[in-house]
Motif scaffolding. Structure first.
Motif, mmCIF file in Angstrom:
data_model
loop_
_atom_site.group_PDB
_atom_site.id
_atom_site.type_symbol
_atom_site.label_atom_id
_atom_site.label_comp_id
_atom_site.label_asym_id
_atom_site.label_seq_id
_atom_site.Cartn_x
_atom_site.Cartn_y
_atom_site.Cartn_z
ATOM 1 N N PHE A 1 -33.776 8.910 74.611
ATOM 2 C CA PHE A 1 -34.838 9.471 73.767
ATOM 3 C C PHE A 1 -35.095 8.558 72.576
ATOM 4 N N LEU A 2 -34.042 8.077 71.917
ATOM 5 C CA LEU A 2 -34.193 7.208 70.746
ATOM 6 C C LEU A 2 -34.814 5.858 71.094
ATOM 7 N N ALA A 3 -34.720 5.460 72.341
ATOM 8 C CA ALA A 3 -35.259 4.159 72.741
ATOM 9 C C ALA A 3 -36.764 4.066 72.496
ATOM 10 N N GLY A 4 -37.436 5.208 72.434
ATOM 11 C CA GLY A 4 -38.876 5.202 72.168
ATOM 12 C C GLY A 4 -39.221 5.119 70.694
ATOM 13 N N PHE A 5 -38.226 5.132 69.810
ATOM 14 C CA PHE A 5 -38.441 5.051 68.363
ATOM 15 C C PHE A 5 -38.630 3.600 67.938
ATOM 16 N N THR A 6 -39.210 3.419 66.767
ATOM 17 C CA THR A 6 -39.179 2.091 66.153
ATOM 18 C C THR A 6 -37.742 1.799 65.753
ATOM 19 N N SER A 7 -37.434 0.547 65.549
ATOM 20 C CA SER A 7 -36.075 0.159 65.200
ATOM 21 C C SER A 7 -35.598 0.851 63.928
ATOM 22 N N SER A 8 -36.458 0.951 62.913
ATOM 23 C CA SER A 8 -36.041 1.550 61.640
ATOM 24 C C SER A 8 -35.787 3.053 61.792
ATOM 25 N N LYS A 9 -36.626 3.748 62.574
ATOM 26 C CA LYS A 9 -36.428 5.184 62.768
ATOM 27 C C LYS A 9 -35.197 5.459 63.640
ATOM 28 N N ARG A 10 -34.974 4.599 64.615
ATOM 29 C CA ARG A 10 -33.785 4.738 65.455
ATOM 30 C C ARG A 10 -32.524 4.567 64.603
ATOM 31 N N LYS A 11 -32.533 3.574 63.725
ATOM 32 C CA LYS A 11 -31.390 3.316 62.848
ATOM 33 C C LYS A 11 -31.170 4.490 61.893
ATOM 34 N N LYS A 12 -32.245 5.029 61.337
ATOM 35 C CA LYS A 12 -32.148 6.163 60.405
ATOM 36 C C LYS A 12 -31.552 7.387 61.099
ATOM 37 N N THR A 13 -32.021 7.687 62.305
ATOM 38 C CA THR A 13 -31.520 8.852 63.042
ATOM 39 C C THR A 13 -30.048 8.688 63.372
ATOM 40 N N ARG A 14 -29.666 7.515 63.816
ATOM 41 C CA ARG A 14 -28.249 7.280 64.133
ATOM 42 C C ARG A 14 -27.381 7.396 62.886
ATOM 43 N N ARG A 15 -27.897 6.918 61.761
ATOM 44 C CA ARG A 15 -27.150 7.011 60.502
ATOM 45 C C ARG A 15 -26.963 8.476 60.099
ATOM 46 N N GLU A 16 -28.020 9.290 60.249
ATOM 47 C CA GLU A 16 -27.918 10.719 59.921
ATOM 48 C C GLU A 16 -26.873 11.407 60.790
ATOM 49 N N ARG A 17 -26.887 11.115 62.063
ATOM 50 C CA ARG A 17 -25.922 11.738 62.975
ATOM 51 C C ARG A 17 -24.498 11.272 62.664
ATOM 52 N N ARG A 18 -24.364 10.004 62.332
ATOM 53 C CA ARG A 18 -23.044 9.462 62.006
ATOM 54 C C ARG A 18 -22.481 10.116 60.737
ATOM 55 N N ARG A 19 -23.329 10.361 59.739
ATOM 56 C CA ARG A 19 -22.864 11.004 58.499
ATOM 57 C C ARG A 19 -22.239 12.367 58.791
ATOM 58 N N VAL A 20 -22.862 13.119 59.677
ATOM 59 C CA VAL A 20 -22.353 14.450 60.003
ATOM 60 C C VAL A 20 -21.004 14.324 60.723
ATOM 61 N N ARG A 21 -20.895 13.418 61.680
ATOM 62 C CA ARG A 21 -19.621 13.218 62.387
ATOM 63 C C ARG A 21 -18.529 12.771 61.419
ATOM 64 N N GLU A 22 -18.886 11.819 60.535
ATOM 65 C CA GLU A 22 -17.892 11.291 59.598
ATOM 66 C C GLU A 22 -17.452 12.331 58.577
ATOM 67 N N ALA A 23 -18.295 13.324 58.323
ATOM 68 C CA ALA A 23 -17.915 14.427 57.427
ATOM 69 C C ALA A 23 -16.920 15.367 58.107
ATOM 70 N N GLY A 24 -16.697 15.172 59.408
ATOM 71 C CA GLY A 24 -15.747 16.001 60.144
ATOM 72 C C GLY A 24 -16.355 17.220 60.806
ATOM 73 N N ILE A 25 -17.674 17.275 60.853
ATOM 74 C CA ILE A 25 -18.358 18.425 61.459
ATOM 75 C C ILE A 25 -18.266 18.333 62.976
ATOM 76 N N ARG A 26 -17.931 19.448 63.600
ATOM 77 C CA ARG A 26 -17.934 19.562 65.051
ATOM 78 C C ARG A 26 -18.812 20.751 65.431
ATOM 79 N N TYR A 27 -19.411 20.697 66.615
ATOM 80 C CA TYR A 27 -20.358 21.726 67.036
ATOM 81 C C TYR A 27 -19.868 22.497 68.247
ATOM 82 N N ARG A 28 -20.177 23.776 68.221
ATOM 83 C CA ARG A 28 -20.034 24.633 69.392
ATOM 84 C C ARG A 28 -21.370 25.338 69.597
ATOM 85 N N VAL A 29 -21.792 25.447 70.851
ATOM 86 C CA VAL A 29 -23.021 26.168 71.190
ATOM 87 C C VAL A 29 -22.612 27.417 71.954
#
Length: 200
Positions: free
Chosen positions: A57-85
């Motif tokens: 899905f991210l492959a269709g983004f511009t490079s800057s938007k792809r980088k921003k999205t990955r950075r946002e997701r990484r921040r949540v993981r690095e904060a120690g957040i885990r998800y259950r659905v």
């Protein structure tokens, strides 16, 4: 006309307002004449192009938007957040009591009561157990954020969001990225995360 009955009922019961969602364009003049304020919103729907995973899905983004999205997701993981659905079928009354804490706190921070109460969620979980989904963001077993969604065979509808603390990028991860991940994994065709601005 329906709107006259609704406004009279609102006045008689002491309701603070009347809201009509998605009226037809031909109804707008009558609604305006009845004294209602017209509000214009946008809805942006995510469409599944048979993505294999989030990276595709991210492959269709511009490079800057792809980088921003990955950075946002990484921040949540690095904060120690885990998800259950969890589906409505998996949620007990005690679970809903826990979910109500972050859900309600987001409303209370803005000086409002939550739109929907605990009894509503317990009932909807009982009557539509496979249609209710809760994305639970947990930090060291503490529930810090939730996104309450509904699903059909083709679409994920969202979302009632809440968090009981600020964590960088938690909102986007919980309300959008987790939903997209879920749709890809489940083969759902569409994600309608609600009325939002274009930045979503």
């Amino acid at each position: 006309m329906f709107i006259h009955g609704a406004t009279h009922l609102s006045a008689d019961t002491g309701a603070s307002s009347v809201h009509l969602l998605f009226p037809h364009s031909t109804e707008l003049p009558a609604l305006r004449d009845a004294g209602l304020l017209l509000r214009k919103d946008c809805q942006f729907h995510w469409e599944n192009a048979d993505y294999a995973d989030f990276d595709q899905f991210l492959a269709g983004f511009t490079s800057s938007k792809r980088k921003k999205t990955r950075r946002e997701r990484r921040r949540v993981r690095e904060a120690g957040i885990r998800y259950r659905v969890l589906s409505g079928r998996e949620l007990s009354e005690a679970d809903w009591e826990r979910i109500m804490v972050p859900y309600a706190s987001t409303f209370l921070m803005r000086g409002r009561e939550p739109y929907l109460d605990l009894a509503f969620f317990i009932e909807i979980s009982r009557t539509l157990p496979d249609s209710v989904l809760v994305f639970c963001a947990e930090l060291d077993k503490e529930l810090v954020g939730v996104s309450i969604c509904f699903r059909s065979d083709t679409t994920l509808y969202g979302r009632y969001w809440g968090a009981n603390r600020f964590i960088d990028s938690l909102h986007f991860e919980t309300c959008y990225y987790q939903g997209i991940d879920y749709c890809i994994a489940e083969g759902l065709q569409r994600f309608e995360p609600g009325t939002q601005g274009e930045h979503k």
